[in-house]
Design an enzyme around this catalytic site. Sequence first.
Site, PDB file in Angstrom:
ATOM      1  N   GLN A  13       3.784 -43.348 105.595  1.00 38.04           N
ATOM      2  CA  GLN A  13       3.443 -44.749 105.834  1.00 38.04           C
ATOM      3  C   GLN A  13       1.966 -44.886 106.202  1.00 38.04           C
ATOM      4  OE1 GLN A  13       5.528 -47.254 105.196  1.00 38.04           O
ATOM      5  NE2 GLN A  13       4.092 -48.823 105.806  1.00 38.04           N
TER       6      GLN A  13
ATOM      7  N   ASP B 102       5.526 -43.293  96.265  1.00 38.57           N
ATOM      8  CA  ASP B 102       4.616 -44.442  96.366  1.00 38.57           C
ATOM      9  C   ASP B 102       3.748 -44.589  95.116  1.00 38.57           C
ATOM     10  OD1 ASP B 102       4.751 -46.029  98.695  1.00 38.57           O
ATOM     11  OD2 ASP B 102       3.896 -44.418  99.924  1.00 38.57           O
TER      12      ASP B 102
ATOM     13  N   LYS C   4      12.828 -49.404 105.189  1.00 37.26           N
ATOM     14  CA  LYS C   4      12.905 -48.450 104.068  1.00 37.26           C
ATOM     15  C   LYS C   4      14.058 -47.470 104.279  1.00 37.26           C
ATOM     16  CE  LYS C   4       7.991 -48.871 102.969  1.00 37.26           C
ATOM     17  NZ  LYS C   4       6.636 -48.329 102.982  1.00 37.26           N
TER      18      LYS C   4
END
Length: 290
Positions: free
Chosen positions: A98, A121, A54
Amino acid sequence: MAAQIIDGKAIAAFVREDIKTQVPGLREKYGRVPCLCVIIVGENPASKVYVRNKVKATEEAGMESRLLALPESVSEEELLALIGKLNADDGVDGILVQLPLPKHIDEDKVIDAISVDKDVDGFHVLNVGSLQLGRHCIVPCTPKGIMCLLTSTGVPLNGCNAVVVGRSNIVGKPVAKLLLDANATVTVAHSRTADLGAVTRRADVLVVAVGRESLITADMVKPGAVVIDVGMNRNAEGKLCGDVDFEGVKEVAGWITPVPGGVGPMTIAMLLKNTAECFENRLGNCNDII
Ligand code: GUN
């Protein structure tokens, strides 16, 4: 005739290149580039790989990336305090924590602590609610990438039978809503579904996000169907494989995503899109990248 392969790697590369070409324009317009903060807690090896990818993708697109690696022992309170600081930092446009987090930290509490306008997200309860209500929201990366792959096939979703196998908050539930929004007739199947094959055989579009190697075999797929495999499993030889028996199913399906090289690369490409979208939503109200 064997299925056409949906090349997620190539489509993701195209999306990433497109974003990269737009970043200088954003710098010119707003005086800086979008900034994504990625937080990782602990040493989960898979999470470390995802996070590294990422960060690398963000930098390759010409955007700013900050990686904050915290020890497994960090307290929930410390993590929440860090998120509070990043929320208040005007130079940060996106915050990604995460998952999974260590057991002593409440994931829901952490996700909902992220400012909703920095929730790249799309996991924040307000983003989830907005998606369900059809309001403006940040769409979660993997479901958004799946819709992009489906569009790339040119197969019409309007009126089709779509079956989603898996009901997770990250993939199954949101992708079912996006398919519904595209006018598909949607069935959500899961581990307790009776006669799964009878359900999946009705699918013109089959999205599988369960996390079980070779759950879907050729006899469970309608000839010509579009099959999207979200699974990321390690088989007995340690090889990455999906939830779909690729070799068998590709002889029946019309379209199929490989693992690796299907959905995975799209998740990262959509993360970049969401970062640019959060940036634009915060700094202006135009839609150069959506
Ligand atoms: N863990 C597995 N997938 C994801 C994802 O899409 N976002 C975050 N934050 N964590 C994950």
